[in-house]
Each structure stands twice: as structure tokens, then as C-alpha cells.
Design a protein around this motif. Sequence first.
Motif, PDB file in Angstrom:
ATOM      1  N   ARG A  43      -7.764 -63.766 -32.356  1.00  0.00           N
ATOM      2  CA  ARG A  43      -8.965 -63.207 -32.123  1.00  0.00           C
ATOM      3  C   ARG A  43      -8.927 -62.329 -30.740  1.00  0.00           C
ATOM      4  NH1 ARG A  43     -12.810 -64.534 -36.403  1.00  0.00           N
ATOM      5  NH2 ARG A  43     -11.614 -65.455 -37.804  1.00  0.00           N
ATOM      6  N   VAL A  44      -7.957 -62.597 -29.940  1.00  0.00           N
ATOM      7  CA  VAL A  44      -8.353 -61.931 -28.608  1.00  0.00           C
ATOM      8  C   VAL A  44      -7.820 -60.575 -28.659  1.00  0.00           C
ATOM      9  CG1 VAL A  44      -7.299 -62.110 -26.440  1.00  0.00           C
ATOM     10  CG2 VAL A  44      -7.877 -64.171 -27.565  1.00  0.00           C
ATOM     11  N   ASP A  45      -8.607 -59.581 -28.063  1.00  0.00           N
ATOM     12  CA  ASP A  45      -8.156 -58.249 -27.859  1.00  0.00           C
ATOM     13  C   ASP A  45      -7.282 -58.335 -26.606  1.00  0.00           C
ATOM     14  OD1 ASP A  45      -7.927 -55.373 -27.382  1.00  0.00           O
ATOM     15  OD2 ASP A  45      -9.868 -55.016 -27.950  1.00  0.00           O
ATOM     16  N   TRP A  46      -6.063 -58.151 -26.514  1.00  0.00           N
ATOM     17  CA  TRP A  46      -5.141 -58.453 -25.346  1.00  0.00           C
ATOM     18  C   TRP A  46      -5.324 -56.909 -24.515  1.00  0.00           C
ATOM     19  CZ3 TRP A  46      -4.545 -63.222 -23.841  1.00  0.00           C
ATOM     20  CH2 TRP A  46      -4.149 -64.192 -24.938  1.00  0.00           C
ATOM     21  N   ASP A  47      -5.592 -56.013 -25.083  1.00  0.00           N
ATOM     22  CA  ASP A  47      -5.605 -54.793 -24.419  1.00  0.00           C
ATOM     23  C   ASP A  47      -6.695 -54.893 -23.495  1.00  0.00           C
ATOM     24  OD1 ASP A  47      -3.207 -53.633 -25.225  1.00  0.00           O
ATOM     25  OD2 ASP A  47      -4.172 -52.628 -27.063  1.00  0.00           O
ATOM     26  N   GLN A  48      -7.937 -55.364 -23.723  1.00  0.00           N
ATOM     27  CA  GLN A  48      -9.101 -55.503 -23.122  1.00  0.00           C
ATOM     28  C   GLN A  48      -9.254 -56.620 -22.273  1.00  0.00           C
ATOM     29  OE1 GLN A  48     -11.114 -52.592 -22.957  1.00  0.00           O
ATOM     30  NE2 GLN A  48      -9.427 -51.828 -24.329  1.00  0.00           N
ATOM     31  N   CYS A  49      -8.322 -57.474 -22.214  1.00  0.00           N
ATOM     32  CA  CYS A  49      -8.460 -58.925 -21.391  1.00  0.00           C
ATOM     33  C   CYS A  49      -7.756 -58.821 -20.015  1.00  0.00           C
ATOM     34  CB  CYS A  49      -7.812 -59.848 -22.354  1.00  0.00           C
ATOM     35  SG  CYS A  49      -7.939 -61.644 -21.614  1.00  0.00           S
ATOM     36  N   ARG A  50      -8.885 -58.776 -18.931  1.00  0.00           N
ATOM     37  CA  ARG A  50      -8.005 -58.862 -17.553  1.00  0.00           C
ATOM     38  C   ARG A  50      -8.154 -60.129 -17.148  1.00  0.00           C
ATOM     39  NH1 ARG A  50     -10.370 -56.769 -13.658  1.00  0.00           N
ATOM     40  NH2 ARG A  50      -8.572 -56.514 -12.486  1.00  0.00           N
ATOM     41  N   LEU A  51      -9.001 -60.911 -17.698  1.00  0.00           N
ATOM     42  CA  LEU A  51      -9.158 -62.493 -17.095  1.00  0.00           C
ATOM     43  C   LEU A  51      -9.379 -63.407 -18.259  1.00  0.00           C
ATOM     44  CD1 LEU A  51      -9.356 -64.820 -14.964  1.00  0.00           C
ATOM     45  CD2 LEU A  51     -11.768 -64.186 -14.817  1.00  0.00           C
ATOM     46  N   PHE A  52      -8.482 -64.281 -18.599  1.00  0.00           N
ATOM     47  CA  PHE A  52      -8.617 -65.531 -19.331  1.00  0.00           C
ATOM     48  C   PHE A  52      -8.594 -66.686 -18.581  1.00  0.00           C
ATOM     49  CE2 PHE A  52      -7.023 -68.169 -22.807  1.00  0.00           C
ATOM     50  CZ  PHE A  52      -7.213 -67.627 -24.092  1.00  0.00           C
ATOM     51  N   VAL A  53      -9.389 -67.569 -19.204  1.00  0.00           N
ATOM     52  CA  VAL A  53      -9.553 -68.754 -18.540  1.00  0.00           C
ATOM     53  C   VAL A  53      -9.374 -69.771 -19.505  1.00  0.00           C
ATOM     54  CG1 VAL A  53     -11.404 -70.395 -17.308  1.00  0.00           C
ATOM     55  CG2 VAL A  53     -11.408 -67.828 -16.746  1.00  0.00           C
ATOM     56  N   GLU A  54      -8.875 -70.869 -19.145  1.00  0.00           N
ATOM     57  CA  GLU A  54      -8.776 -72.232 -20.099  1.00  0.00           C
ATOM     58  C   GLU A  54      -9.032 -73.435 -19.420  1.00  0.00           C
ATOM     59  OE1 GLU A  54      -5.184 -74.706 -22.493  1.00  0.00           O
ATOM     60  OE2 GLU A  54      -4.652 -72.811 -21.173  1.00  0.00           O
ATOM     61  N   TYR A  55      -9.783 -74.234 -20.314  1.00  0.00           N
ATOM     62  CA  TYR A  55     -10.139 -75.520 -19.778  1.00  0.00           C
ATOM     63  C   TYR A  55      -9.283 -76.511 -20.307  1.00  0.00           C
ATOM     64  CZ  TYR A  55     -14.962 -73.116 -19.250  1.00  0.00           C
ATOM     65  OH  TYR A  55     -15.811 -72.411 -19.066  1.00  0.00           O
TER      66      TYR A  55
END
Length: 208
Positions: free
Chosen positions: A57-69
Motif C-alpha cells: 500500500r506504500v506510494d514509494w514516489d511520495q515517500c521521503r521518510l520511512f520509519v520502522e519499529y
Amino acid sequence: MTSTQAARRPILHRAKRKAEQMLGPAGIFFKGFVKHPVMVGAIVPSSRRTIERVLSRVDWDQCRLFVEYGPGVGTFCRPVLEKLRRDGRLIVIDTNPDFIAYLSRTIGDSRFIAVNGSAADVEEIVRAHGFDHADYVLSGLPFSTLPEGVGPAIMAATHRVLRPGGAFLVYQYTARARTLMGKYFRHIDKGFEPVNVPPCVISWGWKE
């Protein structure tokens, strides 16, 4: 410290590194589960099908910061970095210093940032690395077994740190986390991946 003890340190360090190389990521992950079962929540990493479904479901073109816990040994880190734009960043947060040390040694991507800390402090961590918000946050933390008050604190901080239109991606082994998510996210998409050990319940909570 005696000279004998000092001499043994490099030997013990090399032996530990050799053991980690022999065990591989699965061995490091199992070691983390044994030391911190409440925080890790699983004995083996997620399947490739689970990874693809969670990230679908991620729009990678609009993703500048991805965070993972709770990145563990990087099961999601590498697939995220493969999809992430060149000017993007991946910040992973884990309370287990063994996982953070392992990831720092094995992932040589300049977009990757590993932080030994609590997911409840995500806002401060994001700001400390030059961002006002995150586009997506991913979590495999076992919310049903976290210490009292920690789960709600993480949910609230995650909702605040996300941009409007961003999402909280949660994969669990029960649907109980959705009840907690529902207090912070009005719109939650639901998914399920049977090809996982154990089968995985997936939730995408969208910030309106």
C-alpha cells in the motif's frame, strides 16, 4: 583489569563475530527473541509474502521518510531500501542494542539510519534527523504484550508524527492491535497473510 583479561577481550570479540557469521541473520534474530521475547514477539522473521503484502500500500514516489519499529535483523529493511527513492531515508528504531549493532554493520546504504531507542520517542528521533514528519511507519512490535501504557504511547506518537495521508503499517499475529489502532486511526484497511510462521494479521491505519 589484568593484562590477561585485556588480552582475552580481542579473542572473545573475534569468537563472537565468528559465531554470528555462522548463525547468520536467523541466529541473531533467535538470540534477540530469547533475550527479549516480550519485545520481539516471534521466533522467526516474516516471510517474503508477508513483506510484499505489508508494503503493497506504500506510494514509494511520495515517500521521503520511512520509519520502522523493531527491525530485528533487517527482514523489512532491505526490501524497503530496494523500493525507496534515492533521496529518501529509512530510520529504524529498536530497544535491542544487539539488533542495532548488527544492522549498522551489515547495511551499508547511506539512506539507512539505525537508532537504539524507544518507538514512543519517534517524534524526537525524526526531528533529530532533520524531518518534520514521516510518510509511513511500519511496526511488528507485539502490542498485546508490551508493558502497560507503552502501546498507547507508541500509537499516539505515531499518529502525531505521520503526515496527513500517511499510514501506520502494522503486522501482528492476532487482531487485538486493531482495537488499539482504532482509537487513533479512523480508517484502517485489513489484511491477512497465511504463508507466515505464524499466519500474519495486517493493518494499514491511515492518517486523514
